[in-house]
Design an enzyme around this catalytic site. Structure first.
Site, PDB file in Angstrom:
ATOM      1  CB  SER A  38     -45.195  -4.231 -11.963  1.00  9.43           C
ATOM      2  OG  SER A  38     -46.331  -5.058 -11.982  1.00  9.43           O
ATOM      3  CE  LYS A  41     -48.195  -5.071  -7.820  1.00 10.82           C
ATOM      4  NZ  LYS A  41     -48.712  -4.965  -9.185  1.00 10.82           N
ATOM      5  CB  SER A  93     -46.123  -8.275  -9.890  1.00  9.71           C
ATOM      6  OG  SER A  93     -46.678  -7.056 -10.304  1.00  9.71           O
TER       7      SER A  93
END
Length: 185
Positions: A38, A41, A93
């Site tokens: 993640s 992200k 997430s």
């Protein structure tokens, strides 16, 4: 004050640094290449914060609602502002939020190129994103050093800091599904 390592440290790699100055206090295998997950992200979120109107409304799609991995709860036909999608991306997430944001940024390939370009612009040496959500794919990598650079930059962005400091937000429902709260994960 001198930095003292905790006992029984078992992590394969890590880095302790001052997020404001960038000073590195201690590290283990700072350029070892590991799967990023993640952290990607964060890069996507920073790009969306800079390029997209937070008030723009986006409609959820079948592809977003049925995407692999962690999701915030986008529904096909649901209506979401870019700001809500950013919260879903960074607090939960959400790969579904990542997908919709990527489509607004120009599609999968364009967004992936933007993510890798931002990583390089920040000075990363070991980061390569094969997906813009962090879902595992061939060639994906990052390092403790690069993660430090990415987070140092991210925390300097007021909108990013505001989003990830949020305890929870109300997220819209869709169809007959009621809205719900998304808590900081």
């Amino acid at each position: 004050a001198e930095f003292v390592l905790p006992e029984n440290l078992t992590a394969s790699c890590w880095m302790v640094f001052d997020i404001d100055s960038g000073e590195i206090m201690a590290t283990k295998d700072p350029h070892g290449r590991y799967r990023p997950a993640s952290i990607i992200k964060v890069l996507l979120g920073l790009i969306a914060i800079e390029e997209l109107d937070p008030t723009k409304v986006v409609t959820g799609t079948y592809e977003a609602a049925n995407i692999e991995g962690s999701c915030v709860g986008v529904g096909e036909g649901g209506q979401y502002t870019i700001d809500q999608l950013l919260h879903g991306l960074l607090l939960a997430s959400g790969n579904d939020a990542a997908y919709l944001l990527a489509q607004e940024l120009g599609g999968d390939r364009v967004t992936l190129d933007k993510v890798n370009a931002l990583a390089k612009e920040l000075g990363t040496q070991d980061t390569y994103a094969a997906t813009y959500s962090g879902l595992d794919a061939a060639g994906m990598s990052t390092s403790a050093y690069d993660m430090s650079l990415i987070y140092q930059h991210a925390w300097q962005n007021p909108k990013f800091s505001q989003i990830i400091s949020t305890e929870y937000v109300d997220f819209p429902g869709w169809g007959d599904n009621e809205g719900f709260q998304v808590w900081n994960d």
